[in-house]
Structures are given as structure tokens and as C-alpha cells.
Design a protein around this motif. Structure first.
Motif, PDB file in Angstrom:
ATOM      1  N   ASP A  47      -9.980   6.544  -3.944  1.00  0.00           N
ATOM      2  CA  ASP A  47      -9.705   5.108  -3.863  1.00  0.00           C
ATOM      3  C   ASP A  47     -10.699   4.404  -4.769  1.00  0.00           C
ATOM      4  N   THR A 185      -2.714  -3.564  -4.019  1.00  0.00           N
ATOM      5  CA  THR A 185      -3.585  -2.542  -3.451  1.00  0.00           C
ATOM      6  C   THR A 185      -4.133  -2.980  -2.098  1.00  0.00           C
ATOM      7  N   ARG A 186      -4.814  -2.065  -1.430  1.00  0.00           N
ATOM      8  CA  ARG A 186      -5.354  -2.359  -0.105  1.00  0.00           C
ATOM      9  C   ARG A 186      -6.332  -3.536  -0.155  1.00  0.00           C
ATOM     10  N   CYS A 217       1.188  -7.270   5.128  1.00  0.00           N
ATOM     11  CA  CYS A 217       0.291  -6.843   6.201  1.00  0.00           C
ATOM     12  C   CYS A 217       0.984  -5.985   7.253  1.00  0.00           C
ATOM     13  N   ARG A 242       2.867   1.200   1.968  1.00  0.00           N
ATOM     14  CA  ARG A 242       1.597   1.886   2.205  1.00  0.00           C
ATOM     15  C   ARG A 242       1.807   3.270   2.810  1.00  0.00           C
ATOM     16  N   GLU A 244      -1.159   5.552   4.506  1.00  0.00           N
ATOM     17  CA  GLU A 244      -2.581   5.666   4.778  1.00  0.00           C
ATOM     18  C   GLU A 244      -3.097   7.078   4.538  1.00  0.00           C
ATOM     19  N   HIS A 248      -4.495   4.027  -2.019  1.00  0.00           N
ATOM     20  CA  HIS A 248      -4.806   2.629  -1.722  1.00  0.00           C
ATOM     21  C   HIS A 248      -3.689   1.678  -2.121  1.00  0.00           C
ATOM     22  N   CYS A 250      -0.433  -0.421  -1.494  1.00  0.00           N
ATOM     23  CA  CYS A 250       0.090  -0.980  -0.239  1.00  0.00           C
ATOM     24  C   CYS A 250       1.500  -1.548  -0.329  1.00  0.00           C
TER      25      CYS A 250
END
Length: 329
Positions: A47, A185-186, A217, A242, A244, A248, A250
């Protein structure tokens, strides 16, 4: 077909198969074990925003590597040793300092019984640093340096398996009418979508990018809102993408024509933006200068053939027919 060519063909097929990044990474290591008799192997995705390497594939006992990469100094050491740069795979014997003087080997790998290894940075075709492959052995007689050439040839294949960015481009193509987009991105930054221009609406630091990030979100969500560019209403669609377990990246944000929203007055889409965000009548009256916001909402609902103000708000949120207050002029 030679063993090397057969391995390349097998791994290339695995790298493009459906499934998650961890599934592909583990399958690639299983292929690699057929040719490289390692004791343990590890693939991590980096990341760039947090400088953390996240394990996506492993084979054998990699607990020592997991502990090492859990610390923030790991990426600093990789940088110092030149392992975060595109270069030929680096055998442990070729590191610029003795193994016991490195944190990775001195505190983690040597105490775990490993005697030798090779590390190789993984990079996309456009130069993005994707992650790291590490192959280790506990056999004092085995010298992993002999596999450097083989691993170097496999690097592009492994990178394909880790890189999700091309899948965002495929998703953008499915819309058929996107005129620009970005991958969020995150940390809320934007990355270009391969093959698609980055629309000025979604430029780094723009208000529309901030709103799009807020829409991304909810895992697995898809939503849309309106924005104004050069006096024209456009629709910004946001698809949460995303994973996880992978990287990174999203969400995908796409700029498209406004469609039916183009027939709405600017005052209409502002009112809808206030309603979607739950503003009360007093706040709407002060911001938009409407004498009777409730009556205005009822009139708009009738014009759109909707049975109530509640149905109007649901319709606007679902179809992306509103201009968020953060994007008002």
C-alpha cells in the motif's frame, strides 16, 4: 515444450483466472513450487499510502515474515536495501550488508532457521510498485541465487495476478458512455483509469472527488450524484470496488452525461440535494430562498409523477438526480 515455457504458460493462465487476489497468489506459488524447491514463499501487496505490505499469498511457514512486515520499519529497510525499486531479483547473498545486520534476517529469518532467499519487487507495466515476492530456504546446501533468472521471467505474470486496476477499466467500459473517471484509494486520492481520461471534475483535491469518496464508504455500494462543469450538469457514478484482502483501491468514480437530469432546473437539483441530505425547511429556506420548501418539494414530486415527497427523495437518491450542497456554486 520446455519446463520453463510450460511453467510460464501454466502461471499465465492462473494469473488471469477469476477469483480473488489471494486465491491467484496462492495458486501461483503452488505452480512455482514445482520448479523452485523452496521451504517457504510469500507474496505481499504494498500500500503506497501507508507503506505497509499486506500478505496475499504464502506457502510454508511464513510466520517470521508476517511478524516482520507488521512493523512500519519494514518498508524503510526495503527502501534502504533497494528492494522497492525495479531491479533484478536480489539473492540474500547479494544484499549490500551482512544478513545478521539487517532487521529482516538478523531478527526474524535467521532465528526462524532460514539460510538463504531471494526477494523480488513486483511492478505493473506502467511502473506502479505492486508488492514483493520472497522465496526462502532452510537447506544450507541450497542456493536460491540459481533461480534469479527464472523468477525475473515470471515477474510480469505474477504482477498481472496482483494488479486490480485493469478490472476497473473493464468496469468503466461496461457503462458505454463514461467521459472520464478515476479510481479512489483508501486515503481518498485519485488514480487514472487505464484508457479513460481523468475528468477535471474529479481532479485531485476537487470538491466532487471529496463527495465521491464519501459515497464510497459503504462496501459494495453503487450510487450517483450530479455535478456542474462548464455550466453543464453531469452525473458522477460511484461503484465501491474495495477488497480489503488485496490492495488500497476502493472505488471507481465515472463522469457521465446527466441524461434525464438535464431537463431539471438548477433550482430543482439543488432542492433535491438539500432533501437527500436531510435538511429541514428552515435551512432550505435560508440557503435557497424558497418561501415554502415543502410546497416546492410537493410540486416537484408531481412534475416527476411521484406520489409523495418521500418518494421524490428516494427517487433522487437512487437515480443520482440531485446536486449535493457541497457542489453548489
Amino acid at each position: 515444450m520446455s519446463a520453463t515455457r510450460s511453467l510460464h504458460a501454466e502461471m499465465a493462465l492462473v494469473a488471469t483466472q477469476a477469483g480473488s487476489v489471494p486465491q491467484r497468489a496462492d495458486a501461483l506459488l503452488a505452480c512455482l513450487r514445482e520448479v523452485v524447491p523452496y521451504t517457504a514463499a510469500w507474496i505481499g501487496v504494498r500500500d503506497p499510502e501507508t507503506r505497509v505490505h499486506r500478505r496475499v499469498g504464502s506457502d510454508g511457514d511464513t510466520a517470521s515474515l508476517v511478524r516482520y512486515f507488521a512493523h512500519p520499519y519494514a518498508d524503510d529497510e526495503l527502501e534502504q536495501l533497494g528492494l522497492n525499486r525495479y531491479r533484478h531479483p536480489v539473492p540474500a547473498s547479494a544484499l549490500p550488508v551482512p544478513l545478521p545486520e539487517t532487521v529482516a534476517w538478523g531478527e526474524y529469518l535467521l532465528p526462524a532457521g532460514f539460510h538463504d532467499g531471494v526477494a523480488m519487487g513486483l511492478f505493473a507495466d506502467d511502473g506502479r510498485h505492486l508488492g514483493l515476492l520472497t522465496v526462502l530456504t532452510t537447506d544450507p546446501a541450497q542456493r536460491t541465487a540459481s533461480y534469479v533468472g527464472l523468477l525475473a521471467g515470471l515477474r510480469p505474470i505474477i504482477a498481472v495476478a496482483l494488479d486490480r486496476l485493469p478490472s476497473f477499466a473493464e468496469a468503466a467500459e461496461l457503462t458505454g458512455d463514461a467521459i472520464g473517471g478515476t479510481v479512489i484509494t483508501r486515503a481518498g486520492h485519485g488514480l487514472p483509469v487505464p484508457g479513460l481520461p481523468t475528468h477535471p471534475l474529479l481532479a485531485e483535491g476537487s470538491a466532487a472527488l471529496v463527495v465521491a469518496r464519501r459515497h464510497a464508504c459503504a462496501p459494495g455500494s453503487a450510487s450517483a450524484f450530479l455535478a456542474v462543469w462548464a455550466g453543464t450538469l453531469l452525473r458522477v457514478g460511484v461503484l465501491d470496488c474495495r477488497d480489503e484482502t488485496a490492495d488500497h483501491l476502493c472505488a471507481l468514480a465515472l463522469v457521465r452525461p446527466a441524461g434525464g437530469a438535464a431537463d431539471l432546473a438548477r433550482s430543482d437539483v439543488r432542492l433535491l440535494g438539500a432533501l437527500v441530505e436531510g435538511w429541514d425547511d428552515d435551512r432550505i429556506r435560508a440557503a435557497l430562498g424558497l418561501s415554502d420548501p415543502a410546497r416546492s418539494a410537493e410540486d416537484l414530486a408531481r412534475r416527476l409523477a411521484l406520489r409523495s415527497t418521500a418518494a421524490l427523495v428516494q427517487h433522487a437518491a437512487r437515480e443520482g438526480l440531485y446536486l449535493p450542497p457541497a457542489l453548489w456554486d
